[in-house]
Design a protein around this motif. Structure first.
Motif, PDB file in Angstrom:
ATOM      1  N   THR A 296       0.856  -1.178   0.000  1.00 51.81           N
ATOM      2  CA  THR A 296       0.000   0.000   0.000  1.00 51.81           C
ATOM      3  C   THR A 296       0.894   1.231   0.000  1.00 51.81           C
ATOM      4  O   THR A 296       1.752   1.388   0.868  1.00 51.81           O
ATOM      5  CB  THR A 296      -0.916   0.020   1.239  1.00 51.81           C
ATOM      6  OG1 THR A 296      -1.798  -1.099   1.190  1.00 51.81           O
ATOM      7  CG2 THR A 296      -1.744   1.300   1.275  1.00 51.81           C
ATOM      8  N   GLU A 297       0.706   2.077  -1.011  1.00 47.58           N
ATOM      9  CA  GLU A 297       1.549   3.260  -1.172  1.00 47.58           C
ATOM     10  C   GLU A 297       0.759   4.515  -0.834  1.00 47.58           C
ATOM     11  O   GLU A 297      -0.323   4.739  -1.361  1.00 47.58           O
ATOM     12  CB  GLU A 297       2.064   3.347  -2.614  1.00 47.58           C
ATOM     13  CG  GLU A 297       2.947   4.558  -2.878  1.00 47.58           C
ATOM     14  CD  GLU A 297       3.394   4.655  -4.317  1.00 47.58           C
ATOM     15  OE1 GLU A 297       4.084   5.622  -4.656  1.00 47.58           O
ATOM     16  OE2 GLU A 297       3.025   3.753  -5.110  1.00 47.58           O
ATOM     17  N   ASN A 298       1.311   5.320   0.060  1.00 46.74           N
ATOM     18  CA  ASN A 298       0.680   6.568   0.458  1.00 46.74           C
ATOM     19  C   ASN A 298       1.031   7.674  -0.536  1.00 46.74           C
ATOM     20  O   ASN A 298       2.205   7.918  -0.804  1.00 46.74           O
ATOM     21  CB  ASN A 298       1.142   6.961   1.868  1.00 46.74           C
ATOM     22  CG  ASN A 298       0.493   8.225   2.353  1.00 46.74           C
ATOM     23  OD1 ASN A 298       1.124   9.270   2.391  1.00 46.74           O
ATOM     24  ND2 ASN A 298      -0.773   8.140   2.718  1.00 46.74           N
ATOM     25  N   ARG A 299       0.013   8.337  -1.121  1.00 48.54           N
ATOM     26  CA  ARG A 299       0.238   9.425  -2.071  1.00 48.54           C
ATOM     27  C   ARG A 299      -0.044  10.762  -1.383  1.00 48.54           C
ATOM     28  O   ARG A 299      -1.092  10.942  -0.759  1.00 48.54           O
ATOM     29  CB  ARG A 299      -0.657   9.276  -3.296  1.00 48.54           C
ATOM     30  CG  ARG A 299      -0.599   7.940  -3.998  1.00 48.54           C
ATOM     31  CD  ARG A 299       0.749   7.635  -4.622  1.00 48.54           C
ATOM     32  NE  ARG A 299       1.238   8.615  -5.549  1.00 48.54           N
ATOM     33  CZ  ARG A 299       1.917   8.338  -6.672  1.00 48.54           C
ATOM     34  NH1 ARG A 299       2.143   7.079  -7.005  1.00 48.54           N
ATOM     35  NH2 ARG A 299       2.354   9.300  -7.442  1.00 48.54           N
ATOM     36  N   VAL A 300       0.905  11.669  -1.511  1.00 47.24           N
ATOM     37  CA  VAL A 300       0.829  12.970  -0.829  1.00 47.24           C
ATOM     38  C   VAL A 300       1.115  14.080  -1.818  1.00 47.24           C
ATOM     39  O   VAL A 300       1.976  13.944  -2.698  1.00 47.24           O
ATOM     40  CB  VAL A 300       1.841  13.035   0.337  1.00 47.24           C
ATOM     41  CG1 VAL A 300       1.853  14.418   0.953  1.00 47.24           C
ATOM     42  CG2 VAL A 300       1.503  11.987   1.393  1.00 47.24           C
ATOM     43  N   ALA A 301       0.371  15.183  -1.700  1.00 52.94           N
ATOM     44  CA  ALA A 301       0.634  16.379  -2.507  1.00 52.94           C
ATOM     45  C   ALA A 301       1.400  17.381  -1.653  1.00 52.94           C
ATOM     46  O   ALA A 301       0.988  17.695  -0.535  1.00 52.94           O
ATOM     47  CB  ALA A 301      -0.672  16.996  -2.988  1.00 52.94           C
TER      48      ALA A 301
END
Length: 456
Positions: A296-301
């Motif tokens: 599970t990859e956390n995507r952040v802006a």
């Protein structure tokens, strides 16, 4: 059992028995010239390859609770009693339809030519409308017009749940030489017409698709000054370079408030969606978790300080807004950064791979290659609030859609309404003259695939 599962299973069963479209036959001939034993052998081998592909790549190791060993065994038994390719392909397609996953599907061999029916349809609210009619097509000759309400394709109701299945059926699985379409006018008078299809070769459609993509990437956005305080920008795709986002945001900064129009935007690069998101926040914002078989990859802006936009924001979406445009819109909602206006989005945010597959038939040295394909979902998206968008879509804060008259006359009441929320009064006729309405042709269906993301 939820309504979506009922719909998917009904369609799977329909495809198996093919009572289908009365008085019409398939374009590529229902009866194959190949021998029944060869057809069965080919179908069994395709089925085996598809099962192994699912077991290797499908994002959910539990396969949504489906016992794929049992399900594929059942399909294999069905194929043993069939003779014709059309019937065999429907069985294979039906297995994947049971996943209720618009990204996972089977593409039969022999679909090099592209069928066109001369019109496009789109959901507005809970109804389907004709949104484009090709000039000089048979659809035009049969009297189809923008704004006509579509009730049925063949014997099947056109709804949000069924439209993607119908599109798959009539464009990929069983192209038809004459398409039965039931329409209703503004007074609810019904009529059924049979639209004669036309075809383009693989090379023709590939050339057109490349030209469309190139044109969109070279000119991916448009900004207009609605007033001294309000700018409206339309972004057609997220498959662009960062420089295009930077130029758009430079133009957006000319007004203190912004309408960002993502109607018809089918998505694109995840990294570009995150980059655009960073222009509206002064802090890091969690986008979503990308869930694959292995991790599970956390995507952040991250905030973009140079062009950070601090004014009021309204985002426009419709039923053709998909993928990255949905994720962006939902982040704006979750973080209470702005309002989302328009129609419920497509609910198509999963990541999928298009697999080119093949089998060899015939004795050694005289083998013939039979190519076929499938899409397989490799990642799910879980938003920061813990919820999914797939098959649900983004629910707008203010549901607004065009009337049949507005579609026909190319007025834009949605943009006009959004301007009103930001204190600017403009008529739908005047808003229509900005030409933000996204014209989606049949050929665009070829372009509805995610691009490799250069930022990943």
């Amino acid at each position: 059992m939820c309504p979506r599962r009922i719909v998917a299973l009904v369609f799977a069963l329909v495809l198996f028995i093919y009572p289908g479209f009365a008085q019409v036959v398939r374009v590529d001939e229902v009866r194959s010239k190949s021998s029944p034993s060869l057809n069965r052998d080919r179908g069994q081998r395709m089925l085996k390859i598809i099962k192994e592909t699912l077991k290797t790549h499908y994002y959910d190791k539990n396969f949504k609770g489906i016992d794929i060993e049992a399900r594929f065994k059942d399909a294999s038994e069905k194929i043993k009693n069939l003779e014709w390719n059309a019937d065999i392909f429907r069985v294979i397609a039906g297995v994947l339809l049971e996943f209720e996953d618009s990204h996972t599907r089977f593409y039969p061999p022999g679909r090099s030519d592209r069928v066109e029916y001369g019109f496009t349809m789109q959901m507005v609210g809970n109804q389907a409308f004709v949104t484009d009619v090709k000039k000089d097509s048979d659809a035009e000759k049969q009297g189809l017009k923008n704004g006509d309400r579509i009730l049925k394709i063949g014997q099947y109701d056109v709804t949000r749940d069924t439209l993607w299945v119908l599109n798959y059926f009539i464009y990929q699985l069983e192209p038809l030489p004459r398409l039965p379409v039931t329409l209703a006018d503004d007074d609810n008078n019904e009529r059924t017409v049979f639209v004669t299809s036309s075809f383009k070769t693989f090379e023709e459609r590939r050339k057109e698709s490349r030209a469309r993509r190139q044109a969109t990437r070279e000119d991916p956005y448009k900004c207009v000054k609605v007033s001294t305080e309000l700018t409206a920008c339309q972004l057609k795709t997220f498959s662009v370079e960062r420089k295009h986002i930077e130029k758009m945001m430079d133009e957006a900064a000319k007004g203190s408030n912004l309408i960002l129009d993502l109607r018809g935007n089918r998505g694109g690069y995840v990294s570009i969606s995150e980059y655009l998101t960073g222009h509206f926040f002064d802090r890091e914002v969690k986008i979503a978790d990308m869930v694959t078989r292995k991790k599970t990859e956390n995507r952040v802006a991250k905030p973009v300080k140079k062009r950070n936009f601090q004014g009021e924001l309204v985002v426009l979406i419709d039923s053709n807004s998909a993928s990255a445009s949905e994720v962006f819109s939902r982040v704006i909602q979750i973080e209470k950064r702005g309002l989302v206006v328009g129609d419920v989005s497509a609910g198509a945010v999963m990541t999928s791979y298009n697999m080119s597959l093949q089998i060899d038939c015939g004795p050694s040295g005289f083998q013939r290659i039979t190519p076929f394909g499938m899409n397989v979902t490799v990642a799910d998206v879980i938003m920061s609030d813990g919820n999914r968008l797939e098959q649900i879509g983004v629910i707008p804060d203010r549901p607004v859609g065009p009337s049949p008259t507005a579609i026909r006359e190319k007025n834009d009441p949605v943009l006009a309404y959004a301007a009103g929320l930001l204190g600017v009064s403009i008529t739908s006729e005047a808003a229509g003259k900005f030409n933000f309405l996204f014209k989606k042709t049949e050929g665009d269906l070829d372009d509805d695939t995610d691009d490799p993301d250069p930022g990943d």
